[in-house]
Design an enzyme around this catalytic site. Structure first.
Site, mmCIF file in Angstrom:
data_model
loop_
_atom_site.group_PDB
_atom_site.id
_atom_site.type_symbol
_atom_site.label_atom_id
_atom_site.label_comp_id
_atom_site.label_asym_id
_atom_site.label_seq_id
_atom_site.Cartn_x
_atom_site.Cartn_y
_atom_site.Cartn_z
ATOM 1 N N PHE A 4 0.752 -1.229 0.062
ATOM 2 C CA PHE A 4 -0.150 -0.117 -0.065
ATOM 3 C C PHE A 4 0.885 1.193 0.033
ATOM 4 O O PHE A 4 0.554 2.258 0.649
ATOM 5 C CB PHE A 4 -0.942 0.015 1.273
ATOM 6 C CG PHE A 4 -1.923 -1.004 1.148
ATOM 7 C CD1 PHE A 4 -2.996 -0.982 2.383
ATOM 8 C CD2 PHE A 4 -2.207 -1.619 0.163
ATOM 9 C CE1 PHE A 4 -4.055 -2.015 2.293
ATOM 10 C CE2 PHE A 4 -3.388 -2.770 0.137
ATOM 11 C CZ PHE A 4 -4.201 -2.723 1.170
ATOM 12 N N GLU B 37 -2.895 7.423 5.834
ATOM 13 C CA GLU B 37 -2.215 8.508 6.828
ATOM 14 C C GLU B 37 -2.613 8.436 8.263
ATOM 15 O O GLU B 37 -2.461 9.271 8.921
ATOM 16 C CB GLU B 37 -2.561 9.869 6.398
ATOM 17 C CG GLU B 37 -1.919 10.608 5.201
ATOM 18 C CD GLU B 37 -0.462 11.132 5.429
ATOM 19 O OE1 GLU B 37 0.229 11.568 4.537
ATOM 20 O OE2 GLU B 37 -0.288 11.184 6.697
ATOM 21 N N GLY B 38 -3.080 7.166 8.709
ATOM 22 C CA GLY B 38 -3.246 6.588 10.207
ATOM 23 C C GLY B 38 -4.901 6.947 9.934
ATOM 24 O O GLY B 38 -5.442 8.111 9.768
#
Lengths: 390, 388, 306
Positions: B156, B364-365
């Site tokens: 990813f 991004e979290g």
């Protein structure tokens, strides 16, 4: 009130699940990725009698009761919403309209074709300037100068454009609504009628297996025998069709939401992060629980709505409630369940992304949620003598 | 409290807005349909210095600070989320990691070409078993003389399939875990053993590249250790913190685009004899959307100011990402509803924005991680230690 | 070589609505752009600078409330910019500006070329260039599509007006939009650069539906540039940031140092505004071609006679 399924309904449900797992689930990805209408699945469905699901046996239908039909759509939708919507359009919008409003001759001519799958039904109501507001039709039905097809009434000539015609690209029969001198009127038109052209296929975000086309009517001559119901009755026919469809689409929404929860729960039980399956994390449990709460509330609303269809009562209010709630639940559940699957939920290699895209349509097709709210507000204010208009 | 933007930031926004509308927006639909990265756009951006917007001019950057970077991301996010993703991965986490932790030599050698846009960067962390649990990575780095040998598979990854310079996190001491056992390395593309694997088929941001990266006995000189050996996790967390803020800015742009499209459509489209703008349902949707956008705007630029003035910002940056992604998702969902069928057809950009926006709550979290960060920060101030 | 570029600002037309029924112009959104034709003039100057190393100086084409437009010119690549201010300057029209700018050119120590936009977007005025040329006593080329300057001469390609085929980008030719216009991608903000097609090489005898001519004159000269002629370059980001951070990047001159007070009196006096009269309804004729021709001839005869 007996809230259990009858033995027959249980049996049907098992049969539907079996059919869906064998015939629908394996093709679902291809149907979406290749944007292929599920013709093979429909053929097999026809063999099972699904294409005439609620039609009487006299017309080669399966004569399913409303709840069983809802179970059928629910089950199919869990595996492929495109297939469910294709079938729902064919049965609820087209076949049932002919059953409810057709003359005996029309029923004998068209219903067996629809039940056997020889002809798929398409519903042509929406126009470029008539989306939510379906009373503002511009497609005209005018009497021709020399009568066509003989008889006292000489039929009509149709001119106009219909958009967002579900099943348009695969249909053998079109249910078309036009503005005649006496008001909105419904017509059943066969595929190869001169003047009827199936055009542009709408590329959509989801429901990519449903053939949604633009229909062009240019000097399309339609005999009187093809008029469904009386002149000016088309508006009512369309409304009743959309009410039935609203409940059917709600069943589809229920199915896709359930399937989303199952898939996400499976993922959450297998995916290990921070040393445990993510199902052990309370936030994930909350997403699953909130989703199931919504689904359970929807479930009985749908089955009740489906039962109401069989009672032949006015569905205006109930269809609006069921459809609006189902759209909301299907969207919020598929959204939450995608979040549970994280990055994997975003990849088209897994079914969740497709379910998310497909479910989004339920807030728009068959009448957007905004319209459903108007119907509910009308019911509330009716007893207070305040008129509500959209 | 002065809530105005400095004149150079106003001027920068004007430049970036024009660039976004004339150079980025026209390609947005095409790159989504074709699933390609718009390298020609990145080259044009490099030419005017946009790919180094926040880095000091002495490193080849533009010197516009974090505020300038948020402006860039906001304007890009307004027209094309895919392009914003490509740029964000390059500037905000790729080059940024070198800026935050690099030695002066590393900055000269790597940051300068990245800031000038001569080379492109990526930030490599995620693995199949290490998504939200970033500390569970297994890619390892073993010291061999003056070199380190990296082995492992990363999944990813954004930009990694074409980046010239990637910063990779690897385990250098499996017994220590996140505290002392991980190290960041700068790896150049073309290093033998560094390969690109499968490309992911995503629902949205299809104009950005998400791919698997394979490291097979990749040899990296000791000079390419970024920061100190064993302190990789801490330095990566620093980088991700600041990256979160700018993702919030991109989401602000996306939400703004949804609002503009909704207003335009509401005043154009007539049903029931009037423009949709006259229906309270639509007015409420637009008012709610606009209110959230203003709240987000204030949050994003306040945090940008905190970064630029050297104040702590971890918790607030997480809030920017959390709130920004949710505002953007809600806004585009409502915009799709206002557009009705036209919001559902691929002939018009709304559905693309809808697909693109969905990733912002995940990458991004994930927003779950953001909430954990926020809650941990709050409870730590009261003496309670939260574990994810 | 020194090139002077005149830059000014205009109201963004997408924020303006003209309401004929109420006889008013409503400014819903007061936002300003650099006059698009001026940006093309600046781009032309910068291209000459790229080719010959010329010095580019930006001057305002009218009174400005601040020096932002001039900073934008500096950011794009101009070497110097001068902001003009002073008592009595606020109401200056093009006649006044011609005098002021001629004096400014002299104070700069002269120039070789003045480039300005041929028209302003909001008022469609085109007189500043010609007036300045007269005030300077220089030759003028009006409405240039391309400009080149070398060896003491300037060459320009002129274009006769051609109707522009524009409108919204149709996203899918196959779909039907009905009465609702297709949704416009990017909203309705005015684009600072409108992409007109580049001109083909000029031919003697002209083209069908338009024409091109190449003209040349000695420097010094004034040349006005058409909007849409050239794509303005994006300023370098670092340069932009530095110019906006430098408070004294733009020089400031008082017009009192350039001209006498009565030279600042405007030529135009604003007495009011009105709309042009409504177009009269036409007459529809029908019948055979002969009948229609007769009806038209009769109607025209009627109009002429009274």
């Amino acid at each position: 009130m007996d809230f259990t399924f009858s033995e027959e309904q249980e049996m049907f449900r098992a049969m539907f699940r079996d059919f869906s797992a064998k015939e629908v689930a394996p093709s679902a990805e291809e149907i979406d990725h290749e944007e292929k209408p599920p013709l093979e699945v429909l053929r097999k469905a026809a063999n099972q009698g699904f294409l005439g699901a609620t039609l009487p046996e006299d017309y080669f239908g399966a004569e399913l009761d409303g709840v069983s039909y809802a179970l059928l759509i629910e089950t199919l939708a869990g595996d492929c919403l495109s297939t469910a919507v294709t079938l729902a359009t064919h049965v609820s919008l087209v076949a049932m309209s002919i059953l409810e409003h057709g003359t005996d001759a029309q029923k004998e001519q068209y219903l067996p074709l629809l039940a056997s799958g020889e002809a798929i039904g398409a519903f042509a109501l929406t126009e470029p300037d008539a989306g939510t507001d379906t009373t503002a039709l511009q497609t005209r039905a005018t009497p021709p100068t020399p009568p066509v097809g003989g008889g006292e009434e000489g039929g009509v000539v149709l001119d106009g454009v219909k958009t967002w015609v579900a099943n348009g690209g695969i249909a053998g029969l079109f249910l078309v609504f036009a503005a005649a001198p006496g008001g909105i009127t419904a017509f059943v038109i066969e595929k190869d009628t001169p003047g009827l052209t199936v055009g542009y296929r709408e590329p959509t975000l989801g429901l990519r297996g449903v053939a949604i086309n633009t229909l062009y009517l240019e000097n399309c001559r339609v005999p009187a025998a093809n008029r469904l119901g009386k002149e000016g009755e088309g508006g009512d026919i369309a409304q009743q069709a959309l009410h039935r469809m609203g409940i059917t689409l709600a069943a589809a929404g229920l199915g896709v939401a359930e399937a989303a929860i199952d898939a996400a729960a499976q993922f959450a039980s297998e995916r290990v992060q921070f040393g445990v399956p993510v199902a052990k994390k309370q936030a994930i449990q909350n997403y699953l629980a909130d989703s199931l709460i919504e689904v359970e509330a929807l479930r009985y609303l749908v089955y009740h709505g489906a039962w109401l269809v069989d009672q032949e009562s006015d569905l205006t209010f109930d269809a609006a409630v069921v459809k609006a709630f189902a759209a909301r639940v299907a969207r919020s559940v598929t959204n939450r369940m995608l979040q549970v699957m994280g990055g994997y939920g975003y990849m088209e290699d897994y079914p969740m992304a497709r379910k998310y895209r497909d479910a989004r349509a339920l807030g728009i097709i068959g009448g957007p949620t905004e319209l459903q709210r108007v119907a509910v507000a009308q019911r509330i204010m009716a007893s207070k003598d305040v008129e509500i208009v959209p | 409290m002065d809530f105005t933007f400095a004149p150079e930031h106003v001027a920068l926004r004007r430049l970036v807005r024009e660039f976004a509308e004339n150079e980025v927006a026209p390609l947005a639909m095409e790159i989504d349909r074709e699933g390609r990265v718009p390298f020609e756009t990145l080259r044009k951006m490099a030419k005017i210095g946009l790919l180094g917007v926040c880095f000091p001019q002495k490193y080849g950057g533009m010197g516009a600070g974090e505020t300038g970077y948020c402006i860039l991301m906001e304007e890009l996010g307004r027209v094309c989320t895919s392009t914003a993703t490509n740029v964000g991965a390059h500037i905000g986490i790729g080059a940024m990691s070198v800026y935050l932790d690099g030695t002066e030599e590393q900055k000269q050698k790597y940051l300068m070409p990245l800031a000038r846009g001569e080379k492109l960067a990526a930030f490599v962390l995620t693995e199949a078993d290490a998504g939200s649990d970033a500390a569970a990575i297994r890619t390892c780095a073993v010291q061999d003389g003056n070199e380190w040998v990296l082995n492992g598979t990363k999944t990813f990854n954004t930009n990694g399939s074409f980046a010239d310079i990637v910063t990779v996190m690897a385990v250098t001491d499996p017994t220590l875990g996140a505290r002392g056992g991980m190290t960041a390395f700068i790896v150049e593309a073309g290093t033998p053993g560094f390969k690109v694997g499968t490309h992911e088929n995503k629902m949205g941001i299809r104009g950005s590249s998400t791919a698997e990266l394979i490291f097979e006995d990749v040899r990296v000189p000791h000079e390419n250790v970024l920061g100190k050996v064993g302190e990789g996790f801490i330095s990566f967390m620093k980088t991700l913190d600041v990256g979160r803020l700018t993702l919030g800015a991109a989401c602000l742009g996306g939400a703004q685009a949804a609002l503009e499209a909704s207003v335009h459509w509401a005043k154009t489209r007539k049903q029931f004899g009037v423009a949709l703008a006259h229906k309270q349902s639509v007015q409420w949707m637009i008012a709610n959307m606009a209110t959230e956008i203003e709240a987000l705007r204030s949050l994003v630029y306040r945090v940008a100011w905190m970064v630029d003035t050297g104040q702590p910002f971890t918790q607030l940056a997480a809030m920017c990402k959390l709130y920004g992604s949710e505002v953007a998702s809600r806004a585009i969902d409502v915009a799709l509803q206002i557009h009705g069928g036209l919001g559902y057809t691929r002939d018009f950009p709304i559905e693309r924005n809808f697909r693109d926006a969905r990733i912002s709550e995940i990458f991004e979290g994930t927003n779950e991680i953001q909430r954990i960060v926020i809650a941990s920060n709050i409870f730590r101030q009261h003496g309670v230690r939260i574990r994810p | 070589m020194r090139i002077i570029v005149l830059v000014g600002r205009v109201l963004d037309p997408s924020g303006i609505v003209v309401n004929r029924r109420r006889g008013r112009i409503f400014i819903n959104r007061e936002e300003y752009l650099v006059n698009p034709a001026d940006r093309c003039a600046l781009e032309a100057a910068l291209r000459i600078k790229d080719a010959t190393g010329a010095e580019v100086v930006a001057l305002p084409r009218g009174p400005l409330p601040d020096d932002d437009v001039l900073r934008q010119a500096l950011a794009a690549g101009a070497d110097r910019a001068v902001y003009l201010t002073g008592d009595g300057f606020k109401g200056a029209d093009d006649a006044v500006m011609a005098r002021v700018l001629a004096a400014a050119v002299e104070r700069l120590g002269g120039a070789d070329l003045v480039l300005a936009g041929a028209t302003t977007l909001d008022t469609r005025q085109g007189q500043l260039g010609p007036r300045l040329a007269e005030a300077l006593g220089w030759p003028q080329i009006v409405g240039a599509w391309q400009v080149e300057a070398t060896d003491g001469k300037v060459q320009a390609v002129l274009q006769a007006p051609t109707p522009r085929v524009g409108g919204d980008r149709v996203l899918a030719p196959g779909r039907r939009w009905g009465k609702t216009p297709p949704p416009r991608v990017g909203g309705d903000r005015h684009q600072p650069w409108s992409p007109l097609p580049p001109p083909p090489p000029p031919r003697v005898g002209g083209d069908r539906g338009g024409g091109y001519a190449t003209v040349e004159t000695d420097l010094p000269a004034v040349v006005t540039v058409l909007p849409g002629a050239l794509k303005p370059r994006y300023p370098d980001g670092a340069r932009l940031i530095n110019i906006y951070r430098a408070e004294d990047a733009v020089e400031r001159w008082d017009v009192a140092d350039l001209v006498e007070a009565d030279a600042l009196k405007p030529l135009l006096e604003r007495r009011g505004q009105d709309f042009p009269p409504e177009r009269e309804r036409g007459v529809r004729v029908s019948g055979t071609p002969e009948e229609m021709a007769q009806a038209v001839a009769d109607a025209l005869r009627q109009q002429v006679r009274g």
